[in-house]
Scaffold this active site. Structure first.
Site, PDB file in Angstrom:
ATOM      1  N   ALA A  96     112.334   4.547 -17.426  1.00  0.00           N
ATOM      2  CA  ALA A  96     112.414   5.033 -16.053  1.00  0.00           C
ATOM      3  C   ALA A  96     111.030   5.244 -15.455  1.00  0.00           C
ATOM      4  O   ALA A  96     110.072   5.562 -16.171  1.00  0.00           O
ATOM      5  CB  ALA A  96     113.210   6.339 -16.019  1.00  0.00           C
ATOM      6  N   SER A  97     110.941   5.043 -14.143  1.00  0.00           N
ATOM      7  CA  SER A  97     109.706   5.258 -13.381  1.00  0.00           C
ATOM      8  C   SER A  97     108.558   4.388 -13.861  1.00  0.00           C
ATOM      9  O   SER A  97     107.398   4.728 -13.693  1.00  0.00           O
ATOM     10  CB  SER A  97     109.285   6.739 -13.422  1.00  0.00           C
ATOM     11  N   ARG A  98     108.884   3.260 -14.463  1.00  0.00           N
ATOM     12  CA  ARG A  98     107.897   2.280 -14.936  1.00  0.00           C
ATOM     13  C   ARG A  98     106.996   2.833 -16.042  1.00  0.00           C
ATOM     14  O   ARG A  98     105.939   2.278 -16.322  1.00  0.00           O
ATOM     15  CB  ARG A  98     107.018   1.764 -13.784  1.00  0.00           C
ATOM     16  N   LEU A  99     107.400   3.925 -16.684  1.00  0.00           N
ATOM     17  CA  LEU A  99     106.634   4.468 -17.810  1.00  0.00           C
ATOM     18  C   LEU A  99     107.186   3.845 -19.091  1.00  0.00           C
ATOM     19  O   LEU A  99     107.774   4.502 -19.942  1.00  0.00           O
ATOM     20  CB  LEU A  99     106.742   5.992 -17.843  1.00  0.00           C
ATOM     21  N   ARG A 136     114.547  -2.288  -9.881  1.00  0.00           N
ATOM     22  CA  ARG A 136     115.563  -1.578 -10.642  1.00  0.00           C
ATOM     23  C   ARG A 136     114.849  -0.596 -11.560  1.00  0.00           C
ATOM     24  O   ARG A 136     113.684  -0.789 -11.917  1.00  0.00           O
ATOM     25  CB  ARG A 136     116.411  -2.546 -11.484  1.00  0.00           C
TER      26      ARG A 136
END
Length: 236
Positions: free
Chosen positions: A212-215, A8
Site C-alpha cells: 500500500a501507498s507504494r511502500l 491501483r
C-alpha cells in the site's frame, strides 16, 4: 480517464526477510508455484473449491493463465536494447531456460552480447521477479529432447519460420507451413539447425511485492564470487 490517473493500491501481501529462502532459485519456485496455482494439496473439498475458483477466475480474467510468461530484454551489437515476451520452459541449478530461433532478433543480439534480463509479473499476487545474468546455448541433445515433446504444429511452425525476417504476407507463411507439413507427413519433424534452447545463469534476482501507498517490499539476491548469494532489502 487520463493515463496518468490510472492507478491501483497493492494490498495482496507482504514480504520480509524471514519469509525468504536463502536460495533465490528455491524462492522463485515457491512464488512460481503460487502464481500457477500449482499448490493444490489438501483434501477433496479443497481441490474442488480450487477447481471452482480456477474456472471463475479464468472466465473473468482474474487469473494469470500463463505464469511462465516472461519479458526477455537483450542488447544488440549497436548498444540498442529490445524486449519481448517469451515462455519459461524450465528452471534448474544452471538458471532459467527458454527456446527460440537462433537467427531471430533476440538470437542475433544474444550472439553479440550475452548479457540479458528477465521480468515475471504476476498481477493477481501483486508480485514481480526481475532477473539479470548471462545467457548461453543449451546442448543440442537437450534442445532436441524438448523439441520432440512439442505439439506437432509447433514443430512444423518452427521449421517453417525464418523468425524475425520480413515476409510479404500471411499466405507466404501458410505455404511454408504446408510445405514442411507435407515433407514430414510420414515421420517426425526434424529440429531445425538454427533452433534450440538458451539458459540464463542469474547473477541478480530481485523479488518485489506490491504494498500500500507504494511502500513496496523489494529484496535482491546478488551472486558472490564464491557462488553464494548476498541478500539485501532495497528501497521501493
Amino acid at each position: 480517464m487520463a493515463i496518468a490517473d490510472i492507478r491501483r493500491d497493492y494490498t495482496a501481501g507482504q514480504l520480509d526477510r524471514q519469509g525468504l529462502d536463502t536460495d533465490p532459485l528455491k524462492q522463485f519456485h515457491r512464488w512460481f508455484d503460487e502464481a500457477s496455482r500449482a499448490k493444490q494439496s489438501g483434501g477433496r473439498l479443497r481441490r474442488f473449491a480450487i477447481g471452482i475458483y480456477k474456472s471463475f477466475a479464468g472466465l473473468f480474467g482474474g487469473m494469470n493463465l500463463e505464469a511462465n510468461a516472461m519479458s526477455l530484454a537483450t542488447v544488440g551489437a549497436d548498444g540498442r536494447p529490445s524486449v519481448r515476451t517469451v515462455l519459461l520452459k524450465g528452471v534448474d541449478r544452471r538458471g532459467f531456460i527458454f527456446y527460440t530461433n537462433y537467427g531471430s532478433r533476440k538470437g542475433r543480439e544474444l550472439a553479440a552480447n550475452a548479457n540479458a534480463a528477465l521480468v515475471f509479473y504476476w498481477p493477481d499476487l501483486e508480485r514481480q521477479v526481475c532477473i539479470a545474468g548471462t545467457v548461453s546455448k543449451l546442448p543440442r541433445e537437450e534442445s532436441e529432447q524438448y523439441f520432440s515433446s512439442r505439439p506437432r504444429g509447433s514443430q512444423i511452425a518452427a521449421a517453417a519460420s525464418d523468425q524475425s525476417s520480413p515476409v510479404p504476407d500471411r499466405a507466404t507463411m501458410e505455404r511454408a507451413f504446408a510445405e514442411i507439413e507435407s515433407r514430414f507427413a510420414s515421420g517426425s519433424v526434424t529440429m531445425p539447425q538454427d533452433w534450440g534452447g538458451y539458459v540464463l545463469a542469474p547473477e541478480r534476482i530481485e523479488f518485489w511485492q506490491g504494498r500500500a501507498s507504494r511502500l513496496h517490499d523489494r529484496f535482491c539476491y546478488v551472486r558472490q564470487k564464491d557462488g553464494s548469494w548476498e541478500l539485501q532489502r532495497l528501497s521501493p
